[in-house]
Motif scaffolding. Structure first.
Motif, PDB file in Angstrom:
ATOM      1  N   MET A 178       0.830  -1.212   0.000  1.00 20.13           N
ATOM      2  CA  MET A 178       0.000   0.000   0.000  1.00 20.13           C
ATOM      3  C   MET A 178       0.862   1.259   0.000  1.00 20.13           C
ATOM      4  N   LYS A 235      -8.038  -5.244   0.505  1.00 20.55           N
ATOM      5  CA  LYS A 235      -8.847  -5.732   1.624  1.00 20.55           C
ATOM      6  C   LYS A 235      -8.840  -7.273   1.671  1.00 20.55           C
ATOM      7  N   GLU A 267      -6.942   0.090  -3.209  1.00 25.56           N
ATOM      8  CA  GLU A 267      -7.157  -0.369  -1.832  1.00 25.56           C
ATOM      9  C   GLU A 267      -7.032  -1.898  -1.790  1.00 25.56           C
ATOM     10  N   GLU A 311     -10.271  -1.355  -6.270  1.00 29.53           N
ATOM     11  CA  GLU A 311     -10.120  -2.262  -5.106  1.00 29.53           C
ATOM     12  C   GLU A 311      -9.333  -3.490  -5.517  1.00 29.53           C
TER      13      GLU A 311
END
Length: 519
Positions: free
Chosen positions: A440, A483, A481, A516
């Motif tokens: 990230m 996750k 992102e 994402e």
């Protein structure tokens, strides 16, 4: 005067050809008359009366004949009873051998069943002990709080055990054990009933001397000793009685000869008849034997004899007169002994009759027991069928106990592996989170550089390029992102899930385009 006499329990001794074998009168030769004075007329009458009185011993001889007849009948019955008892004894023995063989077979069936049952129960106890030991470990092992929700009550590994299944298995085992014990008790009751029947046969035999019954379970020497028939005393007793009867007849004959000699002496003595008449009158009725004068009158005419012959006759008479009492005593003694021997013989005959009755009752009881043998054997067969069924059931239950033990042992080992797996996964997750964090940071740096490059492009060339020449001309740099995505367990081997890591769709937000990355 008297020779040695045989006892009542042994046969008479043989007589020597030249020697007398019983007491006799008129055995004194004329050469022995020197020491005996010539009897007077009064003495002659006295000897005559005594000789007449001695003839009462005839009743003993008659009774002796009756005794010999009874003894002969007893001898015949003894032979028949002995043969019958031996036959009955052999029949009872053969039946008892057969019954004991059946009884032994039932005992073998029962014993083998008990031995197999004991072995299986021992194996069940060992398997159950191992299972209980494992369950105890589960009872004492708490579940690590780190792997259960915080709102959940503390647990132990035993909370995950199917107690109802374990208890049901124990109940099944107890039911099979109870079923075996019920079958065993039924067979034991049959064995006790069989033993009672055999005991009744032995009690019926009682104390028998002519025959003896023994069980095949006794020692061989004991059987050989007890199965020998008792020797009957009847033949020996019969010979003894015949000998006594013969002796009594001879003694009575000597008394008769003495009486005849007294009659002859009185006939050859002057005034003999008158002396007998005076003696009868003087004594009165009842004191002398009846018929004295009649006996004297009935004597046939006697030829005259010389004085020397008369002297010899009177000497013999006087000598014999002194032995009359001894002869009478011997007759009475022998007659008494004959009564005793006959009583003993008849007692033995009664014993043989009792033995026959006991053996016949034993035969009847043995036949009744033999008639029940099929039911005894059927009971053993039923026991075997029931035992085979329960034995198979117990073997299956033992396998289940072993399987449960192995399963819960595996549960303990798996739990230990689970704790190691949880630790490994947490370590792996931390490592992945570290990689994501580093990724990230680099993505942010790259996005910022991309945004700067786009702004520079728009400043340099944006005023000369139409906005619709390329739809993405005014797009801002995408924001990425990462996750975590939970994956479900594969449903089947044929339909594996998609790769977990895949690209996300771009989303337009106030800050620009967003993307994402699902992990």
């Amino acid at each position: 005067m008297s020779s040695p006499r045989p006892s009542s329990s042994s046969p008479p001794p043989p007589s020597s050809p030249g020697s007398p074998n019983r007491s006799q009168l008129s055995s004194v030769s004329p050469s022995n008359t020197i020491s005996n004075p010539i009897p007077t007329l009064e003495e002659l009458v006295t000897h005559f009366v005594a000789s007449k009185r001695s003839l009462v011993a005839t009743t003993h001889v008659i009774r002796a004949s009756e005794i010999v007849t009874q003894a002969r009948e007893a001898l015949e019955e003894n032979a028949i009873a002995q043969a019958r008892n031996v036959f009955l004894q052999r029949s009872v023995k053969e039946t008892m051998v057969s019954l004991d063989a059946v009884r032994y077979g039932l005992e073998v069936v029962s014993g083998e069943g008990e031995e197999e049952f004991s072995t299986i129960v021992q194996d069940l106890d060992e398997a159950d002990t191992q299972l209980k030991h494992t369950l105890t470990i589960l009872h004492s092992t708490p579940v690590d709080p780190s792997i259960i929700p915080k709102t959940t009550e503390p647990k132990h590994l035993f909370d995950f055990v199917d107690e109802a299944g374990v208890e049901a298995l124990h109940n099944d085992i107890r039911a099979s054990i109870d079923a075996y014990k019920s079958a065993q008790n039924t067979l034991n009751a049959v064995l006790e009933e069989f033993d009672t029947a055999l005991s009744s046969i032995e009690e019926a035999l009682g104390s028998t001397s002519a025959t003896s019954i023994t069980s095949p379970s006794q020692s061989k020497d004991s059987q050989q000793e007890k199965h020998q028939p008792t020797t009957s005393p009847i033949p020996t007793q019969f010979l003894t009685l015949e000998h006594h009867a013969t002796e009594l007849a001879g003694l009575l004959q000597s008394l008769v000869r003495h009486y005849d000699l007294c009659l002859t002496a009185l006939k050859h003595t002057e005034g003999g008849g008158e002396a007998v008449a005076e003696a009868t009158t003087a004594a009165g009725a009842g004191e002398l034997p009846s018929g004295l004068l009649g006996d004297l009158d009935n004597v046939p005419h006697q030829e005259p004899i010389s004085e020397s012959e008369k002297a010899d006759m009177l000497a013999v008479l006087a000598n014999d007169a002194g032995e009359v009492d001894d002869v009478i005593a011997e007759i009475r003694e022998r007659a008494g002994e004959m009564e005793e021997v006959l009583a003993s013989a008849m007692a033995y005959i009664e014993h043989l009759r009792g033995t026959s009755s006991q053996l016949r009752r034993s035969i009847k009881l043995a036949a009744e027991v033999m008639g029940r043998v099929p039911s005894f054997i059927s009971a053993a067969e039923t026991f075997l069928v029931n035992w085979e069924t329960e034995k198979a059931a117990l073997a299956a239950k033992m396998d289940e106990l072993a399987s449960l033990h192995d399963f819960y042992e595996g549960f303990v080992r798996a739990y230990e592996g689970l704790l190691a797996e949880v630790h490994r996964r947490k370590k792996s997750e931390r490592a992945m989170e570290k990689v994501v964090k580093e990724a990230m940071g680099r993505l942010e740096e790259m996005a910022e550089r991309d945004e700067e490059e786009r702004e520079g492009f728009r400043r340099n060339f944006g005023e000369w390029l139409p906005s619709d020449i390329w739809p993405g001309l005014g797009d801002r740099a995408a924001r990425w992102e990462v996750k975590k995505v939970e994956r479900e367990l594969e449903a089947t081997e044929e339909e594996p899930e998609e790769e977990v890591v895949r690209s996300g769709q771009a989303e337009i937000g106030e800050a620009g385009y967003g993307k994402e990355l699902e992990i």
